[in-house]
Design a protein around this motif. Structure first.
Motif: not given
Length: 492
Positions: A95-100, A273-282
């Motif tokens: 889900v988060l990788a798709t969002a990124r 692709l697996a780096d979804t830290t943008v959503f970890q921050t926000w």
């Protein structure tokens, strides 16, 4: 605190399992580009909340949704494997990788909004693509290959209980002042958090919990109908004694618009692709005008903000001078916290030695437990692995990062295994450690207690023990040297 759940095994379903063809990033990007960016993120936020990806997935609901919207989904579940593990189609990572990917792919402001089931089904298919594309495809040949293969999904699995993490993190921040007079160059974590965010750590945690309440209660959601109940606004906090300025500071810290996230992404440089830290921050998205309202894309990320994510919230908001001191400050605060936990458990002074040293003053390790003739050498590790290394799917990028922080050390000195190996050797050669009782030792057990969740990923223990050569130590004495044991801070 509730106990950890029993070990639960499941198999992640890939796109190729359902559609009988391998996915590509270009294919996923093309599908997402048809739709409005905010509409895609909203579908993914509803999917994550409805399937309870913030905690433990509901497999029956996950499978039922897949059967409804994806042709041939049932055939993937009917495949038999030893142990008959469950299948999971929609993972938090997917889900988060798709969002990124949608942040960069959905760049047409006039693209269609998602209001039909078949449109939502295409986004769900992209989640299966990310299950496959974000994982390593290299063959498994040993512990290192297993580690690289497992880290992306392991990193995306949320905690089963946030309470212990929350309480620990608040205590570390709020009791940090006790250390300030003992060593130069430290920062006041609590005061710096307030200065950088406009909120005390406790205010921030309370507001995160209140914001998360409606999402933690969601058990179903329409992916195509605009449900006003999925949004929150400042009225959500009307029963709290909180000022307008405080709410402005809170949402300014935790939320961004979809466009702001898209603008931020290129500043990170190339990322896996697996780096979804943008959503970890926000983890919270501010919806488009005219109204000021928000929704949570990733409830697990929001809940993580109340625990170990408290540090990263400060790090993201702090100025450069403060950031340079945060790692060392937090490391000492974490060590002091664990010393306090051991003292609270009433270990006698000769059974728990905090910050032990040799008689010449050299540091041994962070702590030693004494159990009869057995010594447990502990290293308390607050270090974390860089996301672009641990989620790269490439051992050549991951190994140097692990080595620098947990095996050999860096220019600042030995760390982790190198520190344990050297000090155990000095003990075996007869050097005395201040505070230890005078007796003959029969066993030494080296242990690392870690904040970094990746250290408990399948394959990590095998990888680190491959780097911990006990043969020279065993040759020095009859004292038994145990393998390195990794423990997460929750189980300390």
């Amino acid at each position: 605190m509730t106990r950890a759940p029993d070990l639960e095994m499941a198999v992640t379903v890939f796109y190729s399992d359902v559609f009988n063809q391998p996915p590509t990033v270009e294919q996923a990007r093309s599908i997402l580009a048809q739709y409005n960016r905010e509409s895609v993120l909203l579908v993914l936020g509803k999917l994550s909340a409805a399937l309870q990806l913030w905690f433990r997935p509901d497999y029956a609901k996950d499978n039922g949704l897949a059967f409804d919207v994806l042709k041939n989904a049932a055939s993937a579940v009917r495949q038999t494997l030893p142990g008959k593990p469950r299948r999971q189609f929609f993972t938090r990572l997917g889900v988060l990788a798709t969002a990124r990917l949608a942040l960069s792919a959905c760049n047409d402001a006039h693209a269609a909004r998602i209001d039909q089931p078949m449109q939502a089904a295409q986004v769900l298919a992209c989640c299966l693509m990310m299950n496959e594309l974000a994982a390593s495809s290299a063959p498994l040949g040993g512990s290192a290959d297993l580690l690289v293969h497992q880290l992306p999904n392991h990193n995306a699995v949320p905690h089963y209980d946030l309470r212990a993490d929350l309480i620990r993190s608040l205590e570390i921040f709020e009791r940090n002042q006790e250390l300030l007079g003992k060593r130069a160059g430290l920062v006041d974590l609590e005061q710096q958090f307030k200065r950088a965010t406009g909120l005390t750590p406790r205010q921030f945690v309370e507001l995160c919990l209140v914001l998360g309440v409606p999402y933690r209660a969601i058990t179903a959601a329409s992916l195509v109908t605009d449900d006003p109940a999925f949004y929150v606004d400042k009225a959500r906090f009307s029963n709290m004694k909180v000022t307008e300025d405080t709410l402005v500071a809170f949402f300014g810290t935790i939320a961004r618009t979809a466009q702001q996230l898209a603008d931020f992404l290129p500043t990170q440089g190339p990322r896996p692709l697996a780096d979804t830290t943008v959503f970890q921050t926000w983890p919270v998205i501010r919806a488009a005008a005219p109204e000021e309202r928000y929704y949570c894309l990733d409830v697990a990320g929001l809940m993580d903000k109340t625990g170990r994510g408290l540090y990263w919230t400060l790090f993201a908001a702090a100025d450069g001078a403060t950031k340079a001191k945060l790692g060392g400050t937090y490391g000492l605060a974490f060590e002091a916290y664990l010393h306090g936990r051991a003292r609270a458990a009433d270990f006698a002074a000769d059974r728990y030695v905090a910050t032990p040293v040799f008689h010449n003053g050299d540091e041994v390790c962070d702590a030693i437990f004494v159990d009869s003739s057995c010594l447990v050498f502990c290293e308390y590790k607050s270090s974390v692995l860089r996301a672009d290394a641990k989620l790269s799917g490439q051992l050549e990028r991951l190994a140097p990062e692990i080595d620098r922080k947990f095996v050999t050390g860096d220019d600042d000195g030995r760390k982790g295994i190198a520190q344990l190996s050297q000090t155990i050797g000095r003990l075996l050669r007869g050097e005395q450690i201040a505070g230890l009782p005078n007796r003959k030792w029969t066993m030494v057990l080296p242990v690392m207690i870690c904040v970094e969740q990746a250290m408990l990923c399948p394959g990590m223990s095998g990888y680190l023990n491959d780097r911990f050569d006990r043969a020279p130590l065993k040759a020095m004495s009859s004292v038994k040297i145990g393998p390195l044991t990794l423990i997460d801070v929750e189980h300390f």
